[in-house]
Design a protein around this motif. Structure first.
Motif, PDB file in Angstrom:
ATOM      1  N   GLU A 218     106.062  11.270  39.532  1.00  0.00           N
ATOM      2  CA  GLU A 218     104.850  10.444  39.612  1.00  0.00           C
ATOM      3  C   GLU A 218     104.925   9.471  40.785  1.00  0.00           C
ATOM      4  O   GLU A 218     103.938   9.243  41.482  1.00  0.00           O
ATOM      5  CB  GLU A 218     104.646   9.699  38.289  1.00  0.00           C
ATOM      6  CG  GLU A 218     104.332  10.668  37.146  1.00  0.00           C
ATOM      7  CD  GLU A 218     104.159   9.986  35.794  1.00  0.00           C
ATOM      8  OE1 GLU A 218     104.991   9.110  35.458  1.00  0.00           O
ATOM      9  OE2 GLU A 218     103.211  10.332  35.077  1.00  0.00           O
ATOM     10  N   SER A 243     102.386  19.141  39.182  1.00  0.00           N
ATOM     11  CA  SER A 243     101.529  18.523  38.154  1.00  0.00           C
ATOM     12  C   SER A 243     101.301  17.050  38.462  1.00  0.00           C
ATOM     13  O   SER A 243     100.192  16.535  38.306  1.00  0.00           O
ATOM     14  CB  SER A 243     102.175  18.581  36.768  1.00  0.00           C
ATOM     15  OG  SER A 243     102.715  19.826  36.502  1.00  0.00           O
ATOM     16  N   ALA A 244     102.366  16.378  38.870  1.00  0.00           N
ATOM     17  CA  ALA A 244     102.251  14.957  39.185  1.00  0.00           C
ATOM     18  C   ALA A 244     101.332  14.752  40.393  1.00  0.00           C
ATOM     19  O   ALA A 244     100.505  13.836  40.410  1.00  0.00           O
ATOM     20  CB  ALA A 244     103.628  14.367  39.444  1.00  0.00           C
ATOM     21  N   LEU A 246      98.944  16.764  41.361  1.00  0.00           N
ATOM     22  CA  LEU A 246      97.591  17.094  40.915  1.00  0.00           C
ATOM     23  C   LEU A 246      96.961  15.902  40.209  1.00  0.00           C
ATOM     24  O   LEU A 246      95.815  15.512  40.488  1.00  0.00           O
ATOM     25  CB  LEU A 246      97.667  18.308  39.970  1.00  0.00           C
ATOM     26  CG  LEU A 246      96.378  18.751  39.284  1.00  0.00           C
ATOM     27  CD1 LEU A 246      95.297  19.092  40.309  1.00  0.00           C
ATOM     28  CD2 LEU A 246      96.659  19.973  38.385  1.00  0.00           C
ATOM     29  N   GLN A 247      97.721  15.285  39.316  1.00  0.00           N
ATOM     30  CA  GLN A 247      97.198  14.148  38.582  1.00  0.00           C
ATOM     31  C   GLN A 247      96.865  12.983  39.518  1.00  0.00           C
ATOM     32  O   GLN A 247      95.810  12.368  39.413  1.00  0.00           O
ATOM     33  CB  GLN A 247      98.217  13.704  37.531  1.00  0.00           C
ATOM     34  CG  GLN A 247      97.602  12.775  36.515  1.00  0.00           C
ATOM     35  CD  GLN A 247      98.558  12.457  35.390  1.00  0.00           C
ATOM     36  OE1 GLN A 247      99.663  12.017  35.623  1.00  0.00           O
ATOM     37  NE2 GLN A 247      98.127  12.688  34.167  1.00  0.00           N
ATOM     38  N   VAL A 250      93.661  13.815  41.599  1.00  0.00           N
ATOM     39  CA  VAL A 250      92.446  13.647  40.803  1.00  0.00           C
ATOM     40  C   VAL A 250      92.170  12.157  40.580  1.00  0.00           C
ATOM     41  O   VAL A 250      91.036  11.697  40.709  1.00  0.00           O
ATOM     42  CB  VAL A 250      92.566  14.410  39.462  1.00  0.00           C
ATOM     43  CG1 VAL A 250      91.406  14.068  38.538  1.00  0.00           C
ATOM     44  CG2 VAL A 250      92.627  15.915  39.709  1.00  0.00           C
TER      45      VAL A 250
END
Lengths: 327, 327
Positions: A218, A243-244, A246-247, A250
């Motif tokens: 993150e 995933s981090a 992507l988050q 967004v």
């Protein structure tokens, strides 16, 4: 059930002699040995598993060393290893090395003390003494060196594919997230990606990272968009890191994949459950685990082995974090 | 290094006698035993780990049975167990039971054959003969029965919390996804949720499911919105299933959490990386694993144990799939 005493009596020898035969330890005359072995068979004498492991000098235990079972890539590998071993009644002693040389050495020592007959290891030090001097078969899993027995995926090609797919889909300003420098497959992917970007003349930045941890990912995702706000394509070091990213993307209001494309590595089960679902490079982890178990069994049993060095192909999985190719 | 023969010579006895002393097997006169033990000490005789495990009748191996290491909840448990065991030089033999009674029995047998000194098991059959007759300490992890040594979370309270938080946030038409009927913690959560919804007078539906598999979860998510299209709150059986529901909801154009709230269970690492991030009920899996390892060590070593029955509290983690409470 017969005891060692009854075996000694039936063979007309002392318990110590039976023990010597079983341990293959010390001189026993060939005739005596035969008498003892006959008595063992006749009385159907079955020492317990530990005694038997002394007898045959073979247990059915295999040591498995993985960096960290909480990294979602490794449970798939471990499951593949265990399923295949279980079919042949082998059992697994398991340890997490945390990519630490010290923990690895400690585990290997206790594996030996527990009479494992083979080791499967995802190590970054396959050329280290602790492996070369182990004296039992070793299969490197997800890692490789020279022509040691190994099962691994083509990480370099994976890196090339990730870069090529982003470029093909219009990214012109790519950031590569480079995984830990001491983790060989991470570096293979990184070099593959660099190679493809250099040869296509695409401009790129590199963000160096030191782990695959959820929590740290993150932080790196934030750093990435702070340092390289114009990135329109991200090659992540694995799916967790993707995933981090992507988050964070967004959260910053970037549209994925319109403004920025993201590609992961591994294809862990959750990557398809992300929203948008994650495009990634698939490694057949479960199959690789099975294959490593199969290879170690064949090495232990001294079977004929066509190839001790098994490379799996990787595959681009197109989901929603990359744009569709114009046809 | 001294051999058993040298020990025998020094003690003035036969190898068989030394072996009898080491195995605590067969009659040995007290004086003789003392002589042998003195010789062992004098010569600093250290048999290898297997021989020593025969000698002491103690190995440093613990068997760990989990349902499936590829379910992302279990690597956290396993890691907790292993970290704590490693601190005390214990080692782990590991198996996946797939919740199958047969696999479980097979594993327990081979654990015993390999002289494990304790077993940690996430079983659905803690009252089964295979445990009651094991003859070595057993700790149930993530499962509990009567006052057997156990480490687990308060699943019933977790179910209650999940339901209460959704109702508090305005859901009036809730669907509970009921996990596999033979998995006790899943049923505890389910009953807890039903209890809270009944007592608040909230209308609800139940969707029965049979596993926690990623692949099947996608099917159930589709079924849920087909059968109960008016659901405005979903209590998922765990985070995996919640992820699948979230993806399906978004795919159908439902706004989360405005149109439908979703709550998971477990708080696996990836739940916070979902978009929107997943509200869920946290179980302290890593800590539970450590505690189970700690408990088994204390049982093995015959230490004083204040409580053999350790229940962990669960906790609602508020993220983005539930609405904010009006203050």
């Amino acid at each position: 059930m017969a005891t060692i005493k009854e075996v000694a009596k039936a063979a007309g020898v002392s318990v110590a002699t039976v023990s010597r035969v079983m341990n293959q330890n010390g001189y026993v005359h060939e005739d005596t040995r035969r008498k003892v072995e006959d008595a063992i068979r006749e009385l159907n004498y079955t020492p317990n598993e530990v005694a038997r492991s002394l007898y045959k000098r073979k247990s059915k235990l295999i040591g498995l060393l993985l960096p960290d079972i909480t990294n979602p890539y490794f449970p798939q590998l471990a499951r593949g290893v265990e399923d295949r071993l279980q079919e042949q009644d082998f059992r697994l002693i398991f340890g997490n090395s945390d990519e630490s040389r010290q923990k690895e050495t400690d585990y290997l020592q206790t594996f030996l003390q527990n009479n494992v007959v083979g080791v499967i290891s995802s190590t970054n030090a396959p050329d280290h003494d602790m492996y070369t001097g182990l004296g039992i078969p070793v299969v490197f899993l997800d890692r490789t060196l020279n022509d040691n027995p190994a099962v691994y995926a083509d990480g370099r090609e994976g890196g090339r594919q990730a870069a090529t797919e982003l470029v093909k889909r219009g990214s012109t300003n790519i950031t590569i997230i480079q995984g830990p420098a001491d983790v060989r497959p991470a570096m293979d992917r990184f070099h593959g990606a660099v190679e493809a970007l250099e040869s296509s003349g695409t401009s790129y930045e590199v963000l160096k990272t030191t782990s695959f941890s959820f929590t740290e990912a993150e932080g790196w995702a934030k750093e990435l968009f702070r340092r390289y706000p114009d990135s329109d394509g991200i090659i992540a070091s694995n799916d967790i890191v993707a995933s981090a990213v992507l988050q964070e993307a967004v959260g910053l209001g970037r549209r994925v994949p319109q403004d920025v494309q993201i590609i992961g590595f591994d294809d862990i089960p959750l990557s398809r459950l992300l929203i948008p679902s994650l495009s990634t490079i698939h490694q057949p982890a479960y199959e690789m685990g099975r294959e490593a178990a199969d290879l170690i069994i064949r090495l232990i049993e001294g079977q004929y082995i066509e190839s001790r060095h098994i490379q799996y192909a990787v595959e681009f999985i197109e989901r929603q974090t990359t744009r569709k190719v114009e046809s």
